[in-house]
Design an enzyme around this catalytic site. Structure first.
Site, PDB file in Angstrom:
ATOM      1  N   CYS A 131      13.831   1.364   1.771  1.00 45.59           N
ATOM      2  CA  CYS A 131      12.776   0.830   2.360  1.00 45.59           C
ATOM      3  C   CYS A 131      13.105   0.136   3.700  1.00 45.59           C
ATOM      4  CB  CYS A 131      12.447  -0.382   1.278  1.00 45.59           C
ATOM      5  SG  CYS A 131      11.176  -1.523   2.096  1.00 45.59           S
ATOM      6  N   CYS A 172      13.489  -3.799   3.491  1.00 47.14           N
ATOM      7  CA  CYS A 172      14.445  -4.499   2.754  1.00 47.14           C
ATOM      8  C   CYS A 172      15.793  -3.612   2.356  1.00 47.14           C
ATOM      9  CB  CYS A 172      14.031  -5.358   1.483  1.00 47.14           C
ATOM     10  SG  CYS A 172      13.318  -4.146   0.299  1.00 47.14           S
ATOM     11  N   CYS A 176       7.354  -1.416  -2.531  1.00 48.44           N
ATOM     12  CA  CYS A 176       8.479  -1.350  -2.663  1.00 48.44           C
ATOM     13  C   CYS A 176       8.733  -2.441  -3.798  1.00 48.44           C
ATOM     14  CB  CYS A 176       9.540  -1.688  -1.505  1.00 48.44           C
ATOM     15  SG  CYS A 176      10.869  -2.314  -1.752  1.00 48.44           S
ATOM     16  N   CYS A 217      10.413  -6.042  -1.906  1.00 47.47           N
ATOM     17  CA  CYS A 217       9.771  -6.650  -0.985  1.00 47.47           C
ATOM     18  C   CYS A 217       8.241  -6.555  -1.071  1.00 47.47           C
ATOM     19  CB  CYS A 217      10.207  -6.437   0.453  1.00 47.47           C
ATOM     20  SG  CYS A 217       9.889  -4.665   0.946  1.00 47.47           S
ATOM     21  N   CYS A 240       2.798  10.015  -1.728  1.00 52.24           N
ATOM     22  CA  CYS A 240       2.673  10.370  -0.504  1.00 52.24           C
ATOM     23  C   CYS A 240       3.008   9.158   0.675  1.00 52.24           C
ATOM     24  CB  CYS A 240       1.091  10.628  -0.196  1.00 52.24           C
ATOM     25  SG  CYS A 240       0.501  11.265   1.406  1.00 52.24           S
TER      26      CYS A 240
END
Length: 204
Positions: free
Chosen positions: A107, A110, A155, A158, A180
């Protein structure tokens, strides 16, 4: 008094009846049809471009930074996509045509590991595509924006917006799913290569 032939009376009666009825039927049909068809175009346009009127449920995540705290660590484009659920243009992402043999996609907000390199496949959709994610790394939510129902992926640490997941498109993958994902939402970390056998140690 001599009456006209019966056939003449029948023709006269039918003609006068038809002449009286015809003008009153046709205008009524035209007006009714016009009034019923007029609202269809505005309704179609509003349903396609309008956002969902149902408020989205606020989710809680382990990393609960404020918008100002996110702005301090993200670029403007990262904030727009990760925190405001934006989308990068198709074909513009740095990971769209990036296919390493090993590594982990994390991510961009984070640094949580999300996808492995072997999860990625060529879909031709214009965004990085993955058939699966690291277990527990990605959450799914119903997205009713733009007049359609989709599944948003975020995610799990976060809540950063990644993109959407689509199922049943017929890709030859183990899950028949396509995550996607926006490249802006990701970073890539190559895995450490194992030390090969027979490597000489440095002498002191």
């Amino acid at each position: 008094m001599r009456l006209p032939p019966f056939s003449n009376l029948f023709r006269t009666f039918n003609y006068s009846r038809f002449a009286r009825v015809r003008p009153t039927i046709q205008p009524s049909l035209r007006n009714t049809t016009t009034l019923k068809s007029m609202p269809l175009v505005p309704a179609f346009i509003s349903s396609f471009f309008g956002s969902s009127s149902i408020p989205q449920q606020k989710m809680s995540y382990p990393d609960e930074r404020t918008p100002d705290e996110w702005r301090a660590v993200l670029t403007k484009e990262q904030f727009r996509i990760l925190r405001e659920k934006g989308t990068e243009p198709a074909g513009s992402g740095k990971y769209d045509k990036f296919y390493p043999e090993s590594g982990v996609y994390t991510c961009a907000g984070c640094n949580t590991p999300l996808y492995k390199a072997n999860h990625k496949f060529k879909s031709g959709c214009g965004w990085p595509a993955y058939f699966d994610s690291i277990p527990g790394a990605v959450t799914r939510h119903v997205d009713n924006s733009w007049g359609m129902s989709r599944t948003e992926i975020c995610c799990a640490n976060c809540g950063g917006h990644l993109g959407h997941v689509f199922k049943g498109e017929g890709y030859p993958t183990p899950t028949d799913e396509r995550h996607c994902v926006n490249s802006v939402s990701l970073n890539f970390s190559p895995e450490d290569k194992p030390v090969q056998d027979g490597t000489k140690e440095s002498k002191a």
